[in-house]
Design a protein around this motif. Structure first.
Motif, mmCIF file in Angstrom:
data_model
loop_
_atom_site.group_PDB
_atom_site.id
_atom_site.type_symbol
_atom_site.label_atom_id
_atom_site.label_comp_id
_atom_site.label_asym_id
_atom_site.label_seq_id
_atom_site.Cartn_x
_atom_site.Cartn_y
_atom_site.Cartn_z
ATOM 1 N N GLY A 625 0.804 -1.207 0.000
ATOM 2 C CA GLY A 625 0.000 0.000 0.000
ATOM 3 C C GLY A 625 0.843 1.266 0.000
ATOM 4 N N LEU A 626 0.421 2.195 0.900
ATOM 5 C CA LEU A 626 1.085 3.495 0.954
ATOM 6 C C LEU A 626 2.550 3.374 1.371
ATOM 7 C CD1 LEU A 626 -1.737 5.631 2.593
ATOM 8 C CD2 LEU A 626 -1.097 5.532 0.181
ATOM 9 N N ALA A 627 2.853 2.417 2.256
ATOM 10 C CA ALA A 627 4.231 2.241 2.688
ATOM 11 C C ALA A 627 5.127 1.846 1.530
ATOM 12 C CB ALA A 627 4.308 1.201 3.796
ATOM 13 N N ARG A 628 4.643 0.967 0.665
ATOM 14 C CA ARG A 628 5.438 0.550 -0.489
ATOM 15 C C ARG A 628 5.645 1.722 -1.460
ATOM 16 N NH1 ARG A 628 7.350 -4.044 -2.136
ATOM 17 N NH2 ARG A 628 7.821 -4.399 -4.349
ATOM 18 N N GLY A 629 4.580 2.514 -1.633
ATOM 19 C CA GLY A 629 4.729 3.681 -2.496
ATOM 20 C C GLY A 629 5.715 4.686 -1.930
ATOM 21 N N PHE A 630 5.673 4.872 -0.604
ATOM 22 C CA PHE A 630 6.610 5.803 0.008
ATOM 23 C C PHE A 630 8.041 5.274 -0.089
ATOM 24 C CE2 PHE A 630 8.701 8.204 3.328
ATOM 25 C CZ PHE A 630 8.149 9.469 3.149
ATOM 26 N N GLN A 645 8.218 18.002 0.056
ATOM 27 C CA GLN A 645 7.856 17.389 -1.218
ATOM 28 C C GLN A 645 6.882 16.221 -1.050
ATOM 29 O OE1 GLN A 645 11.338 16.331 -3.431
ATOM 30 N NE2 GLN A 645 12.246 18.384 -3.318
ATOM 31 N N VAL A 646 6.758 15.697 0.173
ATOM 32 C CA VAL A 646 5.881 14.533 0.406
ATOM 33 C C VAL A 646 4.956 14.813 1.581
ATOM 34 C CG1 VAL A 646 7.387 12.806 -0.625
ATOM 35 C CG2 VAL A 646 7.777 13.524 1.736
ATOM 36 N N THR A 647 4.487 16.031 1.669
ATOM 37 C CA THR A 647 3.641 16.400 2.810
ATOM 38 C C THR A 647 2.408 15.511 2.911
ATOM 39 O OG1 THR A 647 4.394 18.689 2.622
ATOM 40 C CG2 THR A 647 2.356 18.285 3.861
ATOM 41 N N GLN A 648 1.722 15.356 1.813
ATOM 42 C CA GLN A 648 0.484 14.572 1.856
ATOM 43 C C GLN A 648 0.766 13.097 2.045
ATOM 44 O OE1 GLN A 648 -2.550 16.007 1.946
ATOM 45 N NE2 GLN A 648 -3.343 13.957 2.386
ATOM 46 N N GLU A 649 1.847 12.582 1.421
ATOM 47 C CA GLU A 649 2.171 11.175 1.566
ATOM 48 C C GLU A 649 2.475 10.819 3.020
ATOM 49 O OE1 GLU A 649 3.177 13.127 -0.737
ATOM 50 O OE2 GLU A 649 3.515 12.165 -2.680
ATOM 51 N N ASN A 883 -0.291 35.293 1.434
ATOM 52 C CA ASN A 883 0.730 34.681 0.601
ATOM 53 C C ASN A 883 0.879 33.200 0.862
ATOM 54 O OD1 ASN A 883 1.306 37.121 -0.550
ATOM 55 N ND2 ASN A 883 2.908 37.636 0.938
ATOM 56 N N ARG A 884 0.124 32.646 1.805
ATOM 57 C CA ARG A 884 0.277 31.232 2.125
ATOM 58 C C ARG A 884 -0.563 30.372 1.197
ATOM 59 N NH1 ARG A 884 -1.184 31.973 8.253
ATOM 60 N NH2 ARG A 884 0.564 33.249 8.981
ATOM 61 N N ASN A 885 -0.055 29.200 0.945
ATOM 62 C CA ASN A 885 -0.893 28.191 0.322
ATOM 63 C C ASN A 885 -1.236 27.164 1.381
ATOM 64 O OD1 ASN A 885 1.357 26.528 0.619
ATOM 65 N ND2 ASN A 885 2.122 27.085 -1.439
ATOM 66 N N ARG A 886 -1.876 26.134 0.972
ATOM 67 C CA ARG A 886 -2.335 25.173 1.967
ATOM 68 C C ARG A 886 -1.196 24.522 2.723
ATOM 69 N NH1 ARG A 886 -6.358 20.063 0.775
ATOM 70 N NH2 ARG A 886 -6.487 19.324 2.926
ATOM 71 N N GLY A 887 -0.096 24.304 2.018
ATOM 72 C CA GLY A 887 1.033 23.676 2.693
ATOM 73 C C GLY A 887 1.773 24.616 3.615
ATOM 74 N N GLY A 903 0.357 13.073 16.374
ATOM 75 C CA GLY A 903 0.037 14.455 16.044
ATOM 76 C C GLY A 903 0.757 14.897 14.805
ATOM 77 N N GLN A 904 0.017 15.469 13.853
ATOM 78 C CA GLN A 904 0.613 15.952 12.607
ATOM 79 C C GLN A 904 0.486 17.468 12.561
ATOM 80 O OE1 GLN A 904 2.093 14.146 10.384
ATOM 81 N NE2 GLN A 904 1.693 12.187 11.337
ATOM 82 N N SER A 905 1.554 18.123 12.261
ATOM 83 C CA SER A 905 1.524 19.577 12.100
ATOM 84 C C SER A 905 2.360 19.952 10.897
ATOM 85 C CB SER A 905 2.068 20.269 13.347
ATOM 86 O OG SER A 905 3.422 19.977 13.521
ATOM 87 N N GLN A 906 1.910 20.993 10.301
ATOM 88 C CA GLN A 906 2.624 21.443 9.106
ATOM 89 C C GLN A 906 3.185 22.829 9.358
ATOM 90 O OE1 GLN A 906 0.314 21.325 5.639
ATOM 91 N NE2 GLN A 906 1.818 22.239 4.298
#
Length: 983
Positions: A625-630, A645-649, A883-887, A903-906
């Motif tokens: 699954g996602l682990a193999r793709g990562f 570069q892999v924020t969503q992943e 000036n910000r985008n979603r990331g 916990g995930q923070s960006q």
């Protein structure tokens, strides 16, 4: 008796044996004198007679050389130096046709009119002189000698197509040198013969040609005067010459005199043109081949009955005209010009009156201008010599010694040595004059020795410049159809017949670049005899060599020791490069394949060893699954992946997937996701090479020197190169990503909203000064405010005892290196020593309300002094909302899985990196973590209490805001704080 002398003219073209006949006739008499046109030819005839009669009875007299034994019977001289009053039985003058020469003709005419032997007189020369001799000497008899071989026209030939045993004729030194250089490059070398050479140099150069060391001779028209050489073909590079006054075309009999050097004895010869010389006309060719030329109509003449009563009378006698039908007055020669110049000098004109002084002045003026300098300068030298001689004494030894010493040097190039040879000829001429020097024997020997040294040096320079001995040896052996012996030594140097021809570098033969095209083919063919077996031996040694002897360069080259044996080329995947072997075609396909296989084995093992964690990740079949793709993304990026570069992943990975990836050594950092083992120097160097190959770059980026925490951030270097090298650009420098994550661990413990100051541990991790650290923090997205404050620093203090604050600092330093997401300690090798932190000098903030120090006591208590301290306060500086985008916008998110909150923070830090959260406590792991300091009211707010007091000796940090204050919505821990409040 002279009136009864038999006068004979032996006339004919070249190669008729006239000179040989004259030598035989002279040796048939008891005494004899022979005059020759060149001192080179005089030396050659002298050597021949000495070989037959011995040196004790043969004299050699030229302008610069005088060898006169006591029992001299035979005199070999230049025409100008012939003794006419010794009463010799035999007299001969060679090349009598030079009576028509505008420079020296008057001397030959005088010998034709006045030189007679007691019993026999011979005049040797061209048949064009028959009429003139018959008119001036009616009793003369004539002997015609036919040419022994045939001379024929061969047309125009390029120098590259010139046949062996050829002579190429030029009429200037520059032309001779240019042709000789071309012959050296194309034919391996040549000998050089010019009239200005000393006999010693000329003989050495002729020996090169006669011995077969070289097959070509480049010369001036000096070879036209009696030099007997084994020449088969004469080629004119020009048919015009400068005669001292103007450029003029050569007349047919002059061309014939030179072309006649081709062919010797019964061997036929040819002549032609080369270079830019135009082909000769049919009339000129016919005249040369059949020896039919216009007869000489006028002979150059100057009055020989000189008046020495005064200088004016002497000049008048020299300028006397003639009304004879066959004679014409010669133009002013150099000696007459020098006499006129000196006669105009006041110190000479008013003092020289006696006949012996005028005769002495004339003798001095006859010193030739060998140096070729200006007439005024030459006249000045003559005037100085005349002054010495007129005062009754010889030329002073010290003055003569100084002039000779300046010339006695053998350094310099061909032109410098030729010029010195011309200069020494002047002093040689002076030393040969009787009574002009104090010790004639010493100065004759001295000047002769200097000339010999210069001659040898000039011969060496000529040979070095115009003769390639290596080529001459090879050509001689090939011409003799001998097998060439080629060898290869342990240094890879290839020699043929002992001559170096190139070097074997790995499996490629580098031929000596100085070889000419024709020579190069010969050398290559000869070298292959030794190279073929050597290629196979080297291939076997290389195939069995250990990997430690093979390496790759940062530009993708493959080296065996110091020799390049191949290069890397792109393969089907970045971590599967292919190789291209550097092997000459002459080595054969078997050697090439063996070298290629060995190189492929080397690079495959190198990749497997250095990228083992990444290859294990790639081959792990349990990843799904996602682990193999990562994992595929990590392999594709060669083990280093910026988190932005892999924020969503990363966000999509659950804790189980992350746990599996962590087992392979993968670290989820705040800024970068990477494999720590791949940050070592060797994997980094290989990663840059593999990535450059995959991208098809021509120039590969170089890896930074190992061991540096930070390196300069250059604008011309792409950011991607820094990431691949294991660094993240921030401000003016780039910091190593593993050290950046350690720094991030420390920053999470600080309140980035209220502001904080750098700790010694932060500076120790980065290895920076405070100013550099401030620039780094700004590059990471923080705002740095500079300030100054007073600090109290002990000037002298006793040895401090351990304090509780020291223990606290040491404990914090020990626990500082915690993975941003794992909460595990970093490797021990990267930890900062607690002693480094404890050794920092305590600083007390004067504004923090600390108690002032007590007055120093009289019993040696420590004295203290106040100083100013610069500090920076760092606060998080988010981008403007518009000036910000979603990331860019920090977020918080908590998930429950197996009792662990992820916990995930960006956050934002020069590219806005996403980080993992901590474990178990629900602490947000964004770019600006919450402050875990003591609770209290925010400083500066009324009614909220006092700021907490700081322990003595600790640095000042801003207190975090109270829990009840409203949290900034841009704070990356806002969501986590809200969750805690709900509890």
């Amino acid at each position: 008796m002279r009136a009864q002398s038999r006068v004979t003219a032996v006339l004919g073209p070249t190669n008729t044996g006239k000179t040989h006949h004259a030598i035989e006739r002279m040796l048939a008499h008891r005494t004899g004198v022979i005059g020759l046109p060149l001192r080179l030819l005089a030396r050659e005839v002298y050597d021949r007679i000495v070989a037959q009669r011995g040196p004790s009875v043969v004299a050699l007299v030229t302008g610069e050389e005088r060898i006169v034994p006591e029992r001299t019977q035979y005199w070999v001289c230049t025409v100008e130096a012939m003794p006419l009053e010794i009463g010799a039985d035999f007299v001969a003058v060679d090349e009598i046709q030079l009576c028509a020469d505008p420079e020296r003709g008057h001397v030959f005419t005088d010998r034709l009119l006045n030189a007679r032997g007691l019993h026999e007189t011979l005049f040797l020369g061209s048949d064009t002189m028959r009429g003139a001799i018959a008119a001036l000497e009616p009793k003369a008899s004539f002997i015609s000698r036919p040419r022994l071989s045939q001379l024929s026209w061969a047309g125009s030939k390029k120098i590259s197509r010139m046949p062996p045993r050829s002579a190429i004729v030029g009429f200037s030194v520059e032309n001779v040198y240019a042709i000789a250089e071309l012959i050296r490059r194309q034919k391996g070398g040549c000998a050089v013969v010019m009239g200005a050479l000393s006999p010693r140099t000329r003989n050495a150069q002729v020996a090169l040609y006669q011995n077969g060391d070289v097959d070509y001779l480049v010369a001036t028209d000096a070879i036209g005067m009696g030099l007997n050489l084994d020449i088969n073909h004469v080629a004119f590079s020009s048919t015009v010459k400068f005669d001292g006054r103007r450029m003029r075309p050569l007349i047919p009999n002059e061309l014939a005199q030179i072309a006649g050097r081709a062919g010797r004895h019964m061997n036929n010869g040819t002549f032609g043109v080369t270079g830019e010389a135009r082909p000769l006309s049919e009339e000129v060719i016919d005249a040369i081949e059949n020896h039919r030329f216009e007869p000489v109509r006028k002979l150059q003449w100057r009055n020989a009955d000189l008046a020495f009563g005064s200088v004016d009378r002497l000049i008048g006698s020299l300028e006397k005209q003639t009304h004879h039908d066959w004679l014409t007055r010669v133009r002013d020669a150099d000696d007459l010009t020098a006499l006129k110049t000196l006669s105009e000098m006041p110190e000479i004109r008013g003092t020289v009156s006696a006949g012996h002084e005028v005769r002495l002045l004339w003798d001095v003026c006859r010193i030739p201008d060998f140096r070729g300098i200006s007439g005024t300068e030459h006249a000045g030298l003559l005037a100085r010599i005349f002054e010495f001689l007129r005062q009754g004494g010889p030329v002073p030894d010290d003055w003569l010694a100084r002039n000779i010493a300046r010339i006695d040097r053998t350094d310099g190039d061909i032109d410098a040595l030729s010029k010195r040879l011309a200069y020494i000829r002047t002093w040689t001429y002076v030393a040969q004059r009787r009574g002009w020097t104090g010790d004639e024997t010493h100065w004759r020997n001295e000047t002769r020795a200097v000339e010999d040294r210069l001659s040898d040096a000039l011969h060496a320079r000529l040979t070095q410049r115009f003769v390639d001995r290596r080529t001459s040896i090879l050509l001689r052996r090939l011409k003799q159809k001998e097998t060439l012996v080629a060898e290869v030594n342990d240094k890879g140097e290839v020699t043929v017949e002992g001559e170096f021809i190139g070097r074997l570098e790995g499996f490629r033969f580098r031929q000596d670049a100085s070889a000419s095209p024709d020579e190069a083919r010969t050398l290559r063919q000869a070298s292959l005899q030794a190279l073929r077996p050597e290629f196979h031996l080297r291939a076997d040694r290389f195939y069995n060599a250990p990997d430690t002897e093979i390496d790759f360069t940062e530009q993708g080259g493959l080296m065996w020791g110091t020799q390049a044996v191949g290069k890397l080329i792109p393969g089907p995947e970045a971590m599967r490069p292919q190789v291209e072997a550097f092997v000459d075609e002459e080595a054969g396909p078997e050697v090439a394949e063996k070298v290629r296989r060995r190189l492929q084995h080397f690079i495959d093992r190198k990749v497997n060893a250095l990228f083992e964690p990444l290859l294990n990740l790639q081959r792990d079949e349990t990843l799904t699954g996602l682990a193999r793709g990562f994992a595929f993304r990590m392999v594709e990026s060669l083990g280093i992946l910026p988190r932005d570069q892999v924020t969503q992943e990363v966000k999509d990975l659950d804790q189980d997937a992350r746990g599996v990836l962590r087992k392979h050594g993968l670290r989820f950092g705040q800024f970068t996701i990477f494999l720590p083992l791949l940050l070592k120097p060797a994997p980094t160097r290989l990663r840059l090479v593999l990535w450059s190959l995959a991208q098809g770059l021509q120039e590969f980026p170089e890896s930074p020197p190992p061991g540096l925490v930070t390196i300069p951030n250059l604008s011309e270097v792409p950011r991607e190169h820094y990431i691949l090298a294991g660094y993240r650009p921030a401000g003016a420098r780039a910091i190593r990503i593993d050290m950046l994550e350690r720094l991030a661990d420390l920053l999470r413990a600080k309140d980035s909203r209220a502001g904080f100051e750098a700790t010694p541990e932060m500076l120790s991790i980065t290895g920076m000064t405070l100013e550099q650290f401030a620039d780094l923090m700004q590059g990471l997205g923080y705002k740095a405010e500079r300030g100054e404050r007073a600090k109290i620093k002990p000037v002298a203090e006793p040895e401090p005892a351990a304090t509780a604050g020291d223990a606290t600092d040491a404990a914090q330093a020990e626990a500082a290196d915690v993975d941003a997401t794992e909460g595990a300690a970093a490797p021990a090798a990267e930890e900062v020593s607690p002693e480094a932190s404890a050794a920092e000098t305590p600083v007390v903030d004067a504004d923090a309300g600390a108690t002032p120090p007590a007055e120093p006591s009289t019993d040696a208590e420590a004295t203290i002094a106040a100083e100013t301290e610069v500090f920076f306060t760092f606060t998080w500086a988010p981008r403007p909302r518009e000036n910000r985008n979603r990331g860019d916008r920090p977020q918080g998110r908590g998930n429950r899985s197996g009792g662990t909150r992820d916990g995930q923070s960006q956050g934002q830090s020069q590219g806005q990196n996403r980080r993992d959260s901590g474990q178990g406590q629900g602490q947000g792991q964004g770019d600006r973590p919450r402050h875990d300091g003591p609770k209290g009211d925010r400083p500066g707010k009324k009614g909220k209490g006092k700021p907490p007091s700081k322990p003595e000796g600790a640095r000042s940090f801003s207190a975090r805001p109270p829990r009840e204050d409203r949290i900034d919505p841009d704070n990356p821990f806002a969501v986590l704080a809200a969750l805690r409040d709900r509890k």
